[in-house]
Design an enzyme around this catalytic site. Sequence first.
Site, short mmCIF file in Angstrom:
data_model
loop_
_atom_site.label_atom_id
_atom_site.label_comp_id
_atom_site.label_asym_id
_atom_site.label_seq_id
_atom_site.Cartn_x
_atom_site.Cartn_y
_atom_site.Cartn_z
CB SER A 57 -1.01 -0.05 1.29
OG SER A 57 -0.12 0.16 2.31
CG ASP A 94 -3.64 -3.01 -3.08
OD1 ASP A 94 -4.40 -3.06 -4.07
OD2 ASP A 94 -4.25 -3.24 -1.92
CG HIS A 192 -11.45 -2.99 0.63
ND1 HIS A 192 -11.76 -1.74 -0.30
CD2 HIS A 192 -10.76 -3.60 -0.13
CE1 HIS A 192 -11.18 -1.93 -1.37
NE2 HIS A 192 -10.19 -3.06 -1.31
N GLY A 193 -11.96 -4.97 4.56
CA GLY A 193 -11.83 -4.90 5.78
C GLY A 193 -12.80 -6.36 6.55
CG HIS A 228 -9.18 -4.73 -4.68
ND1 HIS A 228 -8.37 -3.91 -4.33
CD2 HIS A 228 -8.79 -5.19 -5.96
CE1 HIS A 228 -7.73 -3.26 -5.46
NE2 HIS A 228 -7.71 -4.23 -6.40
CB SER A 231 -9.81 -11.82 3.60
OG SER A 231 -8.51 -11.50 3.43
#
Length: 325
Positions: A57, A94, A192-193, A228, A231
């Site tokens: 990042s 990123d 994200h997150g 993206h 996870s």
Amino acid sequence: MKYDYKELGLANTKEMFAKAYNEGYAVPALNFVTIEQLNGIVDAVIEAKSPVILLVSPNLHRQLGQEMTARLAQVAADRIKTSGLDIPIALHLDHGMSYEHCVEAIEGGFSSVMIDGSKLPFEENIALTRKVVEYAHARNVTVEAELGILKGKEEEGTEGTDESMYTDPAMAVEFIERSGCDSLAISIGTCHGLVKMVPNEDGSLPELRYDILEYISERKPGFPIVLHGCSNISPEYVEMINKHGGSIEKTAGIPDGQVHKASKLAVCKINIATDGWICGLANTRRILDEEPKAIDSRCFTLKIRPIMKELYLHKIEIMGSANRI
């Protein structure tokens, strides 16, 4: 000091995408914020013989500095060569949020950069991406852009959003043609997150919007799509963090099966960040709880590395990138 990614022993990201698209897998793009993570990533790709993209990042790039970032990537590439294997490894910026971020990364030896203009109006996003493309392509560097908005925050200290906005596939096709980007990150339901998905009323998780992928790939065959926020958010690690002094609410990640299905379509790069963070943090908390008198950080760093390796081996298996050299 300026660097060229080839001089650092790094691969061309666009070439990695072409192979992934033709053979039906996704290249794991793995974020690292610690040396243990980086070593775990390299250990895994050597064992699995998998290509890999190292995600950095802008915050980490500033934290480490241009010299350190370049040298870490070079050492990772050297470790792979020393193993006797010719495994492609790339270094990727990123979520570069400005033209200047991208230029700095390109001059610092990055194989590819992402310019994130997803929050800009459509025409402004195209114009910004086009500007980065012109600078990058003159130096044989690959450019990723983004269209559509993912809910959540990329990392602490960055601006997030509470809303998701699926990518309009027709606009994506136009964006690709007019911006000249080499790959495009789109929003099809990932996030994200920590909070990735909200379960349905029956407890099941919603499916990703594969129809958006299919629309784009039918009209732009061979063009690589990026996802993206993929996870899985292991309940084991969430529980471990909370058991050993942390405080994380129950979350739902993206199921492995959905990520695997996407990797078989037009998706050539899948980003993983949060899973690496919570795995490292959970086990650090556990080990420090078990060894309260420890004063040497190696009491946990040396033990985390093989755990991180197993996590990344699992990601490689899901994306189908093993033995793709």
